[in-house]
Design a protein around this motif. Structure first.
Motif: not given
Ligand SMILES: [Fe+2]
Ligand SMILES: O=C(O)CCC(=O)C(=O)O
Length: 379
Positions: A279, A223, A221
């Motif tokens: 990540h 952020d 994913h």
């Molecule tokens: Fe994350």
């Protein structure tokens, strides 16, 4: 791949913002975020002991019975304060074709662990807000009081604020270095984030239950905030992907260092010049080795077997308007930005000027992203 991330020193900027050394660190910051979506930060004002105290506290918190943890759930505000239990938050790739395309473009040997099952993450989380309330806002639901867990009532707020304010200051320092490195005013981002809904956001994964090699703790994913900063975790397992190399990088933080990653707000702000870094967190051999050491060392054998991340999400203010066009105009004479443009053009590509909506509010972007990760219930 071993950890090639550039190390940036915030002390250099603090010593003298106008020195050639500070300028070089600022350029390094911008280049690292463009190239890798991440960097390693040294900042002597952040104390490793404070991180250790924070990790101890969160281990004790998440070692409580589930019934006790449930008292701290706030689904009515999309879990944006208090606890989120395991199997709630979903990695965004499940519902995002662009993310699936990113995975498909990777060499099969460099791909993240399989997300096809569509499972939510086994990680838990605690959100503790650290933002200032804006004087007026289009996003009033962000005005919420933090949750104080019952068993920790006497010390919780002070402990969370102690660690949270140290890494908040560090990440604000990075936002200033980034602004200088991109040729903008030093306070461009820190001012735009003055009323950001910053969150101290540690994750917790039960290693007694999920500590099997290959287990996904947090699926692939990006952020949704502007910059993420993490202190050292006691258990490795974080992998990141640099945008250009497509290689999986195992993050190893030297003692006393922090990891900083670019999020979606920064990607949108810069019209894709800096991209949010993909990540994942998985259980690796190294995670299990650290667990074994913890189980066998008499000093730690009695401690909970829980992997805590000391994560902080730094946001721009929700009412801030994102304008990739303004960013392009303001960086017309920036050396770093123009060098990057030239590279894209030499490679036969085009600057993705219109891929990012013009005039979107940060709070709207956040709500869109929360729908993707299954935290935002439509009411
Ligand atoms: Fe994350
Ligand atoms: O657990 C970690 O180390 C990082 C977790 C993460 O990626 C996140 O909270 O967004």
């Amino acid at each position: 791949m071993a950890c090639p991330l550039p190390i940036v020193d915030l002390d250099v900027l603090r010593a003298s913002v106008d020195s050639p050394e500070a300028r070089a660190e600022a350029v390094k910051t911008a280049e690292a975020l463009i190239e890798y979506g991440a960097l390693i930060l040294r900042d002597s004002t952040v104390s490793e002991d404070a991180n250790e105290r924070f990790l101890d506290l969160l281990e004790d918190y998440f070692a409580q019975d589930e019934a006790r943890l449930r008292e701290d759930l706030r689904p009515e505000v999309h879990y944006q304060i208090g606890v989120t239990l395991e199997n709630t938050e979903k990695p965004k790739c499940h519902s995002d074709d662009a993310c699936k395309a990113v995975i498909a473009a990777l060499d099969p040997a460099e791909r993240p662990l399989d997300l096809e099952g569509g499972h939510a993450d086994p990680k838990c989380r605690f959100f503790h807000r650290m933002g200032k309330t804006p004087p007026t806002t289009d996003f009033p639901s962000l005005r919420m009081e933090n949750v104080t867990p019952r068993a920790f009532a006497a010390t919780w707020r002070q402990s969370m604020d102690e660690w949270g304010s140290q890494i908040k200051q560090a990440v604000e320092g990075v936002s200033e270095m980034l602004a200088i490195g991109l040729g903008l005013e030093r306070g461009t981002f820190s001012t735009a984030g003055e009323y950001g809904s910053h969150l101290l956001a540690p994750t917790a994964t039960d290693l007694a239950k999920y500590g099997k090699e290959g287990e996904i703790f947090a699926g692939f994913h990006t952020d949704l905030n502007f910059l993420t900063i993490h202190g050292r975790s006691r258990f490795p397992g974080l992998h990141i992907w640099a945008r250009n190399t497509g290689k999986r990088i195992t993050v190893k933080l030297p003692p006393g260092c922090l990891l900083v990653q670019a999020g979606k707000q920064l990607e949108h702000y810069t019209g894709g010049l800096i991209q949010a870094g993909y990540h994942e967190v998985v259980c690796t051999r190294a995670t299990l080795d650290a667990l074994e050491r913890r189980r066998t060392d008499p000093a730690t054998a009695h401690r909970p077997q829980i992997r805590i991340s000391s994560t902080f999400f730094w946001h721009l203010s929700s009412d801030e308007t994102l304008s990739p066009r303004r960013f392009r105009d303001e960086t017309r004479v920036s050396e770093v930005v123009q060098r990057e443009r030239a590279k894209i053009e030499v490679a036969g590509g085009e600057w993705p000027d219109d891929r990012y909506a013009e005039g979107m509010k940060v709070g709207t972007l956040v709500q869109e992203e929360l729908k993707h990760i299954a935290l935002f219930a439509e009411s």
